[in-house]
Design an enzyme around this catalytic site. Structure first.
Site, PDB file in Angstrom:
ATOM      1  N   PHE A   1       0.818  -1.210   0.000  1.00  0.00           N
ATOM      2  CA  PHE A   1       0.000   0.000   0.000  1.00  0.00           C
ATOM      3  C   PHE A   1       0.859   1.269   0.000  1.00  0.00           C
ATOM      4  CE2 PHE A   1      -2.531  -3.218   2.245  1.00  0.00           C
ATOM      5  CZ  PHE A   1      -3.764  -3.101   1.627  1.00  0.00           C
TER       6      PHE A   1
ATOM      7  N   LYS B   1      -0.387   9.567  -2.971  1.00  0.00           N
ATOM      8  CA  LYS B   1      -1.645   9.352  -3.707  1.00  0.00           C
ATOM      9  C   LYS B   1      -2.413  10.617  -4.093  1.00  0.00           C
ATOM     10  CE  LYS B   1      -4.509   9.096   0.401  1.00  0.00           C
ATOM     11  NZ  LYS B   1      -5.653   8.528   1.073  1.00  0.00           N
TER      12      LYS B   1
ATOM     13  N   SER C   1      -5.347   1.319  -9.079  1.00  0.00           N
ATOM     14  CA  SER C   1      -6.413   2.309  -8.963  1.00  0.00           C
ATOM     15  C   SER C   1      -7.212   2.373 -10.257  1.00  0.00           C
ATOM     16  CB  SER C   1      -5.757   3.671  -8.705  1.00  0.00           C
ATOM     17  OG  SER C   1      -6.669   4.716  -8.892  1.00  0.00           O
TER      18      SER C   1
ATOM     19  N   TYR D   1       0.499  10.803 -11.018  1.00  0.00           N
ATOM     20  CA  TYR D   1       0.111   9.753 -10.067  1.00  0.00           C
ATOM     21  C   TYR D   1      -0.386   8.514 -10.814  1.00  0.00           C
ATOM     22  CZ  TYR D   1      -2.852   7.047  -6.928  1.00  0.00           C
ATOM     23  OH  TYR D   1      -3.449   6.003  -6.248  1.00  0.00           O
TER      24      TYR D   1
ATOM     25  N   LYS E   1       1.097   4.414 -11.261  1.00  0.00           N
ATOM     26  CA  LYS E   1       0.370   3.147 -11.063  1.00  0.00           C
ATOM     27  C   LYS E   1       0.485   2.275 -12.313  1.00  0.00           C
ATOM     28  CE  LYS E   1      -1.155   3.741  -6.880  1.00  0.00           C
ATOM     29  NZ  LYS E   1      -0.576   2.931  -5.787  1.00  0.00           N
TER      30      LYS E   1
ATOM     31  N   PHE F   1     -11.762   1.557  -6.835  1.00  0.00           N
ATOM     32  CA  PHE F   1     -12.512   2.717  -7.299  1.00  0.00           C
ATOM     33  C   PHE F   1     -12.424   3.783  -6.186  1.00  0.00           C
ATOM     34  CE2 PHE F   1     -13.997   1.931 -11.595  1.00  0.00           C
ATOM     35  CZ  PHE F   1     -13.289   0.746 -11.787  1.00  0.00           C
TER      36      PHE F   1
ATOM     37  N   ASN G   1     -10.221  14.592  -1.472  1.00  0.00           N
ATOM     38  CA  ASN G   1     -11.302  13.702  -1.883  1.00  0.00           C
ATOM     39  C   ASN G   1     -12.631  14.135  -1.290  1.00  0.00           C
ATOM     40  OD1 ASN G   1      -8.740  11.431  -1.616  1.00  0.00           O
ATOM     41  ND2 ASN G   1      -9.840  11.664  -3.538  1.00  0.00           N
TER      42      ASN G   1
ATOM     43  N   PRO H   1      -9.783  20.603 -13.014  1.00  0.00           N
ATOM     44  CA  PRO H   1      -9.072  20.135 -14.210  1.00  0.00           C
ATOM     45  C   PRO H   1      -8.708  18.652 -14.089  1.00  0.00           C
ATOM     46  CG  PRO H   1      -8.121  22.187 -13.410  1.00  0.00           C
ATOM     47  CD  PRO H   1      -9.126  21.755 -12.388  1.00  0.00           C
TER      48      PRO H   1
HETATM   49  P1  NAD Z   1      -2.475   6.594   2.825  1.00  0.00           P
HETATM   50  O1  NAD Z   1      -1.639   7.776   2.474  1.00  0.00           O
HETATM   51  O2  NAD Z   1      -3.436   6.718   3.957  1.00  0.00           O
HETATM   52  O3  NAD Z   1      -1.529   5.347   3.115  1.00  0.00           O
HETATM   53  C1  NAD Z   1      -0.269   5.176   2.497  1.00  0.00           C
HETATM   54  C2  NAD Z   1       0.728   4.860   3.585  1.00  0.00           C
HETATM   55  O4  NAD Z   1       2.015   4.700   2.972  1.00  0.00           O
HETATM   56  C3  NAD Z   1       0.861   5.982   4.616  1.00  0.00           C
HETATM   57  O5  NAD Z   1       0.764   5.447   5.923  1.00  0.00           O
HETATM   58  C4  NAD Z   1       2.254   6.554   4.353  1.00  0.00           C
HETATM   59  O6  NAD Z   1       2.861   7.026   5.552  1.00  0.00           O
HETATM   60  C5  NAD Z   1       2.971   5.354   3.771  1.00  0.00           C
HETATM   61  N1  NAD Z   1       4.099   5.710   2.910  1.00  0.00           N
HETATM   62  C6  NAD Z   1       4.141   6.668   1.944  1.00  0.00           C
HETATM   63  N2  NAD Z   1       5.360   6.700   1.384  1.00  0.00           N
HETATM   64  C7  NAD Z   1       6.093   5.734   1.988  1.00  0.00           C
HETATM   65  C8  NAD Z   1       7.432   5.284   1.847  1.00  0.00           C
HETATM   66  N3  NAD Z   1       8.274   5.848   0.963  1.00  0.00           N
HETATM   67  N4  NAD Z   1       7.865   4.265   2.635  1.00  0.00           N
HETATM   68  C9  NAD Z   1       7.037   3.707   3.545  1.00  0.00           C
HETATM   69  N5  NAD Z   1       5.774   4.102   3.734  1.00  0.00           N
HETATM   70  C10 NAD Z   1       5.304   5.102   2.956  1.00  0.00           C
HETATM   71  O7  NAD Z   1      -3.222   6.134   1.491  1.00  0.00           O
HETATM   72  P2  NAD Z   1      -4.371   5.059   1.291  1.00  0.00           P
HETATM   73  O8  NAD Z   1      -5.599   5.765   0.896  1.00  0.00           O
HETATM   74  O9  NAD Z   1      -4.379   4.107   2.416  1.00  0.00           O
HETATM   75  O10 NAD Z   1      -3.822   4.352  -0.028  1.00  0.00           O
HETATM   76  C11 NAD Z   1      -3.071   3.158   0.023  1.00  0.00           C
HETATM   77  C12 NAD Z   1      -2.662   2.761  -1.381  1.00  0.00           C
HETATM   78  O11 NAD Z   1      -3.848   2.603  -2.175  1.00  0.00           O
HETATM   79  C13 NAD Z   1      -1.812   3.792  -2.110  1.00  0.00           C
HETATM   80  O12 NAD Z   1      -0.849   3.105  -2.870  1.00  0.00           O
HETATM   81  C14 NAD Z   1      -2.773   4.496  -3.019  1.00  0.00           C
HETATM   82  O13 NAD Z   1      -2.153   5.013  -4.168  1.00  0.00           O
HETATM   83  C15 NAD Z   1      -3.737   3.380  -3.372  1.00  0.00           C
HETATM   84  N6  NAD Z   1      -5.071   3.848  -3.738  1.00  0.00           N
HETATM   85  C16 NAD Z   1      -5.737   4.686  -2.910  1.00  0.00           C
HETATM   86  C17 NAD Z   1      -6.995   5.165  -3.274  1.00  0.00           C
HETATM   87  C18 NAD Z   1      -7.727   6.156  -2.400  1.00  0.00           C
HETATM   88  O14 NAD Z   1      -8.560   6.904  -2.928  1.00  0.00           O
HETATM   89  N7  NAD Z   1      -7.478   6.198  -1.099  1.00  0.00           N
HETATM   90  C19 NAD Z   1      -7.570   4.748  -4.480  1.00  0.00           C
HETATM   91  C20 NAD Z   1      -6.867   3.856  -5.298  1.00  0.00           C
HETATM   92  C21 NAD Z   1      -5.606   3.417  -4.913  1.00  0.00           C
HETATM   93  C1  WQD Z   2     -15.023  12.438  -6.406  1.00  0.00           C
HETATM   94  C2  WQD Z   2     -16.058  13.357  -7.070  1.00  0.00           C
HETATM   95  C3  WQD Z   2     -15.079  15.382  -7.936  1.00  0.00           C
HETATM   96  C4  WQD Z   2     -13.899  16.966  -3.997  1.00  0.00           C
HETATM   97  C5  WQD Z   2      -9.420  10.269  -6.894  1.00  0.00           C
HETATM   98  C6  WQD Z   2      -8.231   9.892  -7.715  1.00  0.00           C
HETATM   99  C7  WQD Z   2      -8.270   8.420  -8.019  1.00  0.00           C
HETATM  100  C8  WQD Z   2      -8.425   7.589  -6.749  1.00  0.00           C
HETATM  101  C9  WQD Z   2      -9.574   8.057  -5.924  1.00  0.00           C
HETATM  102  C10 WQD Z   2      -6.243   7.032  -5.930  1.00  0.00           C
HETATM  103  C11 WQD Z   2     -15.564  13.995  -8.365  1.00  0.00           C
HETATM  104  C12 WQD Z   2     -16.036  15.695  -6.801  1.00  0.00           C
HETATM  105  C13 WQD Z   2     -14.404  16.175  -5.023  1.00  0.00           C
HETATM  106  C14 WQD Z   2     -14.511  18.217  -3.723  1.00  0.00           C
HETATM  107  C15 WQD Z   2     -16.095  17.780  -5.480  1.00  0.00           C
HETATM  108  N1  WQD Z   2      -7.292   7.728  -5.885  1.00  0.00           N
HETATM  109  N2  WQD Z   2     -15.483  16.577  -5.740  1.00  0.00           N
HETATM  110  N3  WQD Z   2     -15.605  18.565  -4.477  1.00  0.00           N
HETATM  111  O1  WQD Z   2     -11.284  12.311  -8.392  1.00  0.00           O
HETATM  112  O2  WQD Z   2     -12.873  10.325  -8.466  1.00  0.00           O
HETATM  113  O3  WQD Z   2     -10.585  10.001  -7.659  1.00  0.00           O
HETATM  114  O4  WQD Z   2      -9.459   9.473  -5.695  1.00  0.00           O
HETATM  115  O5  WQD Z   2      -5.932   6.208  -6.719  1.00  0.00           O
HETATM  116  O6  WQD Z   2      -7.075   8.143  -8.666  1.00  0.00           O
HETATM  117  O7  WQD Z   2      -8.242  10.641  -8.918  1.00  0.00           O
HETATM  118  O8  WQD Z   2     -12.144  11.232  -6.251  1.00  0.00           O
HETATM  119  O9  WQD Z   2     -13.039  12.055  -4.118  1.00  0.00           O
HETATM  120  O10 WQD Z   2     -11.475  13.538  -5.441  1.00  0.00           O
HETATM  121  O11 WQD Z   2     -13.788  13.128  -6.301  1.00  0.00           O
HETATM  122  O12 WQD Z   2     -17.083  18.150  -6.119  1.00  0.00           O
HETATM  123  O13 WQD Z   2     -14.088  18.968  -2.839  1.00  0.00           O
HETATM  124  O14 WQD Z   2     -16.309  14.459  -6.181  1.00  0.00           O
HETATM  125  O15 WQD Z   2     -15.190  16.355  -8.956  1.00  0.00           O
HETATM  126  O16 WQD Z   2     -16.675  14.110  -9.218  1.00  0.00           O
HETATM  127  P1  WQD Z   2     -11.755  11.059  -7.815  1.00  0.00           P
HETATM  128  P2  WQD Z   2     -12.558  12.525  -5.440  1.00  0.00           P
END
Ligand code: NAD
Ligand code: WQD
Length: 340
Positions: A80, A84, A124, A148, A152, A177, A198, A292
């Site tokens: 993880f 992000k 993602s 970003y 991935k 998602f 988010n 954007p």
């Molecule tokens: P998060 O930031 O809460 O968790 C990531 C963790 O990784 C954190 O605890 C951070 O301290 C640690 N970290 C970052 N860089 C590091 C490094 N160089 N060495 C060791 N630890 C490190 O994020 P999350 O929402 O839990 O996401 C987890 C994973 O899922 C990420 O890879 C993210 O890209 C992916 N992901 C997240 C989402 C989302 O919307 N949350 C969606 C799709 C994919």
């Molecule tokens: C959701 C919807 C915004 C904030 C992102 C990353 C994606 C994945 C998940 C890691 C959209 C709208 C949002 C706000 C708003 N992460 N919005 N006002 O953009 O679908 O996905 O997080 O992998 O890669 O791109 O998620 O929660 O930012 O937005 O209106 O203050 O809410 O326009 O329609 P998104 P989000």
């Protein structure tokens, strides 16, 4: 199994670690706490009723990885750890490539050296770029619209190459998602630094009074109410998906790709309404320009995970918002941060 969870102190890693522990697996966490707090690990241990081995350090640190893999006979890795924030990735692309790509490269190199044969990688839905239609299937074309997303994609490609060269490997690519929600206890949840990027954490902070109002990014999309539509998946469903995928696939060589989504889309205004229903009062918002890079709609076809893993998301948007609200109202400032 003994599972190394990189990024295990973060939002999704914490919930996945708890699910792993609940299923009887052993967990070793490596996290540099750049986006998380030590307090979160204390809460994880409280909820699990057991202690967890923790290494504070960087996934790019090969010597540390060698120590972890020597100290523990690890069967599989859930990876993880990473950065992000989409917007930040356009400002600091080198950092994103370093942490996300170089971090994954260092980890996989160490795994190959120490003969650890299974990795579950946090991919993602961003790898689908701007999809030509919804719902999105795993065989749709891949592209990226920001650094970003490109990190991935690069890691997915690297893992495919490595799996081709080392046939003993099992590589599981889970494309999430939009994760949301929190554990039912209200003890762990999402604790973003600064202004949340988010939607769900932003609305939660409006509800708790930390932010004045939600800015809705555009109401002129080709969607039923004009606002963006996404597939919000409860973090507990996501955590269960990881454990099922690990248990089913850790001995299945090759690359396995799954969408983890619900198959349903909700608009920004629908999510806001769901929060208002739980909080019991209207929440302030105003419509501003599109953000954007945003797309109009994005939701998963989760059939592949259901058919081959027997997994599907069980929790709906109402339950997700209730759980977020419990977490946010019990912890208005997130994890205390005192110990960092
Ligand atoms: P998060 O930031 O809460 O968790 C990531 C963790 O990784 C954190 O605890 C951070 O301290 C640690 N970290 C970052 N860089 C590091 C490094 N160089 N060495 C060791 N630890 C490190 O994020 P999350 O929402 O839990 O996401 C987890 C994973 O899922 C990420 O890879 C993210 O890209 C992916 N992901 C997240 C989402 C989302 O919307 N949350 C969606 C799709 C994919
Ligand atoms: C959701 C919807 C915004 C904030 C992102 C990353 C994606 C994945 C998940 C890691 C959209 C709208 C949002 C706000 C708003 N992460 N919005 N006002 O953009 O679908 O996905 O997080 O992998 O890669 O791109 O998620 O929660 O930012 O937005 O209106 O203050 O809410 O326009 O329609 P998104 P989000």
């Amino acid at each position: 199994m003994r599972v190394l969870v990189t990024g295990g102190a973060g939002y999704i890693g914490l919930h996945a670690s708890l699910e792993l522990l609940g299923a009887g697996h052993e967990v070793v966490i490596l996290d540099n706490l750049v986006n998380s707090k030590r307090e979160a690990l204390g809460r994880l241990e409280t909820l699990a009723g057991q202690s967890v081995s923790f290494y504070e350090g960087d996934v790019r640190d090969r010597a540390l990885l060698d120590r972890v893999f020597t100290d523990h006979k690890v069967d599989a890795v859930m990876h993880f750890a990473g950065l992000k924030a989409v917007g930040e990735s356009t400002q600091r692309p080198l950092e994103y490539y370093d942490v996300n790509v170089n971090g994954s490269w260092t980890l996989v190199s160490a795994m190959v050296h120490h003969q650890v044969h299974c990795i579950v990688f946090s991919s993602s839905a961003t790898v689908y770029g701007n999809p030509h239609e919804v719902p999105i299937r795993e065989d749709f074309p891949l592209s990226a619209t920001n650094p970003y997303g490109r990190t991935k994609l690069v890691v997915e490609e690297m893992l495919r190459d490595v799996a081709a060269a080392y046939p003993e490997l099992s590589v599981v690519l889970l494309r999430y998602f939009n994760p949301g929600g929190a554990h039912k206890s209200g003890l762990i949840g999402e604790d973003p630094n600064g202004i949340p990027n988010n939607l769900i954490p932003f609305i939660a902070q409006v509800a708790v009074g930390k932010r004045d109002q939600l800015a809705v990014f555009g109401d002129d999309y080709d969607t039923p109410d004009g606002t963006g539509v996404r597939d919000y998946i409860h973090v507990l469903d996501l955590a269960e998906g990881h454990v099922v995928a690990l248990e089913r696939l850790h001995h299945e060589r090759g690359v396995h790709v799954y969408n983890l989504g619900t198959g349903r889309g909700y608009s920004v205004l629908q999510v806001l309404k769901a929060f208002e229903a739980v909080v019991g009062r209207p929440l302030k918002y105003r419509v501003v320009d599109r953000r954007p890079g945003d797309i109009g709609e994005c939701w998963a076809d989760p059939a592949k995970a259901t058919e081959s893993l027997g997994w599907s998301a069980k929790r709906g948007i109402g339950e997700m918002v209730e759980d977020v609200w419990r977490w946010q109202s019990q912890n208005p400032d997130g994890f205390s941060g005192l110990s960092d």
